[in-house]
Enzyme design. Sequence first.
Site, PDB file in Angstrom:
ATOM      1  N   CYS A 170      47.772  39.862  38.495  1.00  0.00           N
ATOM      2  CA  CYS A 170      47.721  40.444  39.833  1.00  0.00           C
ATOM      3  C   CYS A 170      48.894  40.013  40.703  1.00  0.00           C
ATOM      4  O   CYS A 170      49.287  40.751  41.619  1.00  0.00           O
ATOM      5  CB  CYS A 170      46.382  40.150  40.504  1.00  0.00           C
ATOM      6  SG  CYS A 170      46.091  38.418  40.948  1.00  0.00           S
ATOM      7  N   ASP A 171      49.499  38.855  40.449  1.00  0.00           N
ATOM      8  CA  ASP A 171      50.668  38.415  41.215  1.00  0.00           C
ATOM      9  C   ASP A 171      51.774  39.466  41.210  1.00  0.00           C
ATOM     10  O   ASP A 171      52.530  39.608  42.170  1.00  0.00           O
ATOM     11  CB  ASP A 171      51.255  37.129  40.631  1.00  0.00           C
ATOM     12  CG  ASP A 171      50.256  36.095  40.175  1.00  0.00           C
ATOM     13  OD1 ASP A 171      49.141  36.471  39.779  1.00  0.00           O
ATOM     14  OD2 ASP A 171      50.605  34.904  40.173  1.00  0.00           O
TER      15      ASP A 171
END
Length: 383
Positions: A170-171
């Site tokens: 998700c980063d």
Amino acid sequence: MMFRALAAVSASLASVVAPAVATAQVQRRAPMAAAVTLADWQLARLADASHVSRATGETRNPRAWEQAVFWIGMTALADAGGPPRIREAILAMGRANRWQPGANPYFADDHAITQAYLWAATHGAGKAAIGPTRATFDRVVNMPATTTLAFYVPPGGYGKTECLKRWCWCDALFMAPPAMLDLTRLTGDPRYRTFAMKEFWATTAFLYDPVEHLYYRDSRFFERRDAQQRKQFWARGNGWVFAGMARMIPLLPKASPDRARLEALFREMAATLKTLQKPDGYWAPSLLAPEGSPPEASGTGFFTYGMAWGVNSGLLPRAAYEPVARRGWAALERAIQPDGRLGWVQQVSDRPEKVEAADTQYYGVGAFLLAATQVAALDRSGK
């Protein structure tokens, strides 16, 4: 070569950093003043990572994501009226890096620095700042990676993880999509925006929990539960996404279906995050497990930025969300340590971990700068 360039840019920046970097705490200072003081503190330490508790192989790399997020915060600070030396420092960094993205053309973390380059292109650097980024993104768009989003670390180590060629953690939704959208804005070429949104929605479909309205860091965490059978949602991981959306939405056409959909997702996530803020203003490193959790400034910085931006943009109602942003900002102020550093920043990881008062990192400072600029805007609009 890379590290000699870092030393060179640090020497160059010494002439644009304030003569004396204040070491007093930033509590009760205006957000912009606090941000400039912290920016000067970090600029004075770019070539020396000894202040980072757990440096990685990328910490000293001026093109890697850890420092890149600091520079993204610096662009926001410059836009918000920071002193000329902030802009000059960004330009000096880009020139020292020769405007090159990170080494891996398909790795989203290596795209983060390009957000600062593209900003520089319209703030004095000119077209030279765009060329290498456009060449990298042309390769990604024209020859897209073919792999699943399932996150499996093979015996060869993390760097050999196949799905890292796509946005399978998700980063990545903070690191790459805002740059691609901005490149479309600067060039008029819609291919970058089309690719970014297609991949953003693919990652969201895979990692976003429709029940909790939060993102898993990656697929390894789908079935992970704590002793109380609670799902594990990492604060900074969700902070990356929430802040990334705040940076993406303004770059999408107002009538675009993608923008409407992204705004709806932002509101949905904000509503959940509002309920998870602790009474002390911080968010717990593991969002659903607040009991006994330490302060944590990086996730809190990104959430505070997103909440304040949401109010300033009209997406979030002021009465409900300004207090959330204010509590977050007060927590960030308390994280400033007597020596001037931003403390309580969880070190590089992919999950919730312990945090100490002395822990700091470039990306934590970047989150603080982003938050400060939007809280300052709240102050102006509330008068």
